[in-house]
Write a protein that holds these residues in place. Sequence first.
Motif, PDB file in Angstrom:
ATOM      1  N   PHE A  36       0.851  -1.181   0.000  1.00 29.79           N
ATOM      2  CA  PHE A  36       0.000   0.000   0.000  1.00 29.79           C
ATOM      3  C   PHE A  36       0.884   1.227   0.000  1.00 29.79           C
ATOM      4  CE2 PHE A  36      -4.078  -2.036   0.929  1.00 29.79           C
ATOM      5  CZ  PHE A  36      -3.635  -3.292   1.301  1.00 29.79           C
ATOM      6  N   ARG A  37       0.316   2.358  -0.371  1.00 32.86           N
ATOM      7  CA  ARG A  37       1.068   3.600  -0.299  1.00 32.86           C
ATOM      8  C   ARG A  37       0.137   4.729   0.100  1.00 32.86           C
ATOM      9  NH1 ARG A  37       2.459   4.515  -6.737  1.00 32.86           N
ATOM     10  NH2 ARG A  37       0.352   5.166  -7.414  1.00 32.86           N
ATOM     11  N   GLN A  38       0.733   5.723   0.715  1.00 33.49           N
ATOM     12  CA  GLN A  38      -0.031   6.901   1.114  1.00 33.49           C
ATOM     13  C   GLN A  38       0.828   8.133   0.934  1.00 33.49           C
ATOM     14  OE1 GLN A  38      -1.812   6.785   5.048  1.00 33.49           O
ATOM     15  NE2 GLN A  38      -3.399   8.209   4.379  1.00 33.49           N
ATOM     16  N   ALA A  39       0.346   9.032   0.112  1.00 37.12           N
ATOM     17  CA  ALA A  39       1.000  10.315  -0.106  1.00 37.12           C
ATOM     18  C   ALA A  39       0.358  11.351   0.810  1.00 37.12           C
ATOM     19  CB  ALA A  39       0.863  10.730  -1.559  1.00 37.12           C
ATOM     20  N   GLY A  87      10.231   2.432 -13.901  1.00 40.34           N
ATOM     21  CA  GLY A  87       9.566   3.541 -14.565  1.00 40.34           C
ATOM     22  C   GLY A  87       8.876   4.479 -13.605  1.00 40.34           C
ATOM     23  N   LEU A  88       9.568   4.811 -12.517  1.00 39.54           N
ATOM     24  CA  LEU A  88       8.932   5.594 -11.453  1.00 39.54           C
ATOM     25  C   LEU A  88       8.540   6.983 -11.912  1.00 39.54           C
ATOM     26  CD1 LEU A  88      11.058   4.301  -8.493  1.00 39.54           C
ATOM     27  CD2 LEU A  88       8.573   4.202  -8.628  1.00 39.54           C
ATOM     28  N   LYS A  89       7.390   7.400 -11.450  1.00 41.21           N
ATOM     29  CA  LYS A  89       6.810   8.698 -11.782  1.00 41.21           C
ATOM     30  C   LYS A  89       6.730   9.544 -10.516  1.00 41.21           C
ATOM     31  CE  LYS A  89       3.791   6.458 -15.194  1.00 41.21           C
ATOM     32  NZ  LYS A  89       2.384   6.274 -15.623  1.00 41.21           N
ATOM     33  N   SER A  90       6.557  10.837 -10.665  1.00 41.71           N
ATOM     34  CA  SER A  90       6.461  11.720  -9.503  1.00 41.71           C
ATOM     35  C   SER A  90       5.267  11.335  -8.638  1.00 41.71           C
ATOM     36  CB  SER A  90       6.360  13.174  -9.952  1.00 41.71           C
ATOM     37  OG  SER A  90       5.269  13.355 -10.826  1.00 41.71           O
ATOM     38  N   GLU A  91       4.207  10.858  -9.256  1.00 41.32           N
ATOM     39  CA  GLU A  91       3.017  10.477  -8.484  1.00 41.32           C
ATOM     40  C   GLU A  91       3.195   9.184  -7.701  1.00 41.32           C
ATOM     41  OE1 GLU A  91       3.124  11.206 -11.773  1.00 41.32           O
ATOM     42  OE2 GLU A  91       1.748   9.933 -12.915  1.00 41.32           O
ATOM     43  N   ASP A  92       4.328   8.520  -7.856  1.00 39.79           N
ATOM     44  CA  ASP A  92       4.633   7.346  -7.041  1.00 39.79           C
ATOM     45  C   ASP A  92       5.235   7.736  -5.691  1.00 39.79           C
ATOM     46  OD1 ASP A  92       5.749   5.711 -10.040  1.00 39.79           O
ATOM     47  OD2 ASP A  92       3.823   5.436  -9.005  1.00 39.79           O
ATOM     48  N   THR A  93       5.544   9.004  -5.508  1.00 41.10           N
ATOM     49  CA  THR A  93       6.095   9.466  -4.234  1.00 41.10           C
ATOM     50  C   THR A  93       5.080   9.251  -3.121  1.00 41.10           C
ATOM     51  OG1 THR A  93       7.539  11.109  -5.275  1.00 41.10           O
ATOM     52  CG2 THR A  93       6.899  11.499  -2.980  1.00 41.10           C
ATOM     53  N   ALA A  94       5.486   8.517  -2.093  1.00 44.66           N
ATOM     54  CA  ALA A  94       4.585   8.173  -0.990  1.00 44.66           C
ATOM     55  C   ALA A  94       5.357   7.353   0.038  1.00 44.66           C
ATOM     56  CB  ALA A  94       3.397   7.353  -1.508  1.00 44.66           C
ATOM     57  N   TRP A 121       0.403  -4.402   9.952  1.00 43.47           N
ATOM     58  CA  TRP A 121       1.082  -3.486   9.052  1.00 43.47           C
ATOM     59  C   TRP A 121       2.533  -3.291   9.459  1.00 43.47           C
ATOM     60  CZ3 TRP A 121      -1.412  -0.987   4.950  1.00 43.47           C
ATOM     61  CH2 TRP A 121      -2.792  -1.182   4.891  1.00 43.47           C
ATOM     62  N   GLY A 122       3.367  -3.018   8.464  1.00 47.38           N
ATOM     63  CA  GLY A 122       4.717  -2.589   8.749  1.00 47.38           C
ATOM     64  C   GLY A 122       4.739  -1.104   9.066  1.00 47.38           C
ATOM     65  N   GLN A 123       5.948  -0.595   9.315  1.00 52.20           N
ATOM     66  CA  GLN A 123       6.082   0.803   9.727  1.00 52.20           C
ATOM     67  C   GLN A 123       6.182   1.756   8.542  1.00 52.20           C
ATOM     68  OE1 GLN A 123       8.606  -1.227   9.387  1.00 52.20           O
ATOM     69  NE2 GLN A 123      10.150   0.014   8.359  1.00 52.20           N
ATOM     70  N   GLY A 124       6.430   1.225   7.362  1.00 52.92           N
ATOM     71  CA  GLY A 124       6.485   2.040   6.159  1.00 52.92           C
ATOM     72  C   GLY A 124       7.895   2.450   5.773  1.00 52.92           C
ATOM     73  N   THR A 125       8.066   2.719   4.483  1.00 57.05           N
ATOM     74  CA  THR A 125       9.337   3.213   3.972  1.00 57.05           C
ATOM     75  C   THR A 125       9.042   4.290   2.923  1.00 57.05           C
ATOM     76  OG1 THR A 125      11.479   2.558   3.005  1.00 57.05           O
ATOM     77  CG2 THR A 125       9.538   1.410   2.170  1.00 57.05           C
ATOM     78  N   GLN A 126       9.766   5.389   2.994  1.00 59.33           N
ATOM     79  CA  GLN A 126       9.499   6.540   2.129  1.00 59.33           C
ATOM     80  C   GLN A 126      10.134   6.345   0.758  1.00 59.33           C
ATOM     81  OE1 GLN A 126       7.768   9.645   2.772  1.00 59.33           O
ATOM     82  NE2 GLN A 126       8.075   9.860   0.563  1.00 59.33           N
TER      83      GLN A 126
END
Length: 131
Positions: A36-39, A87-94, A121-126
Amino acid sequence: VQLVESGGGLVQLGGSLRLSCAAAGFTSDYYAIGWFRQAPGQEREGVACIGAVGTTYRSTFYSDSVKGRFTVSRDSAKNTVYLQMNGLKSEDTAVYYCATDWAGHCDYSGNNYVLADFASWGQGTQVTVSS
């Protein structure tokens, strides 16, 4: 029971990163693991899932936003699930999280993948994609 993400960082537009989700205290092969991701200011989005080893019913999921660019995989020997992001995009930032609600399959409906309230859940990675 613990999930620990790693591998995030700063990457240029069009670049690649591989995130890891290391499981501890349980055998991740037996369960579907989701990414999952959250911006900032946005709702959490389910982007990928891999079902339990041997599952044929809903064994993978990719959201429309990452399909064709992200790949989820497992290394059973390391009890780890990976998310290869190309192919990372700016909108993948999260902030990216891995999680499981202990189901064997990826429980999605159309383009929506969510977990039960009792998920772990894990703690997340930026992940930050720079232009």
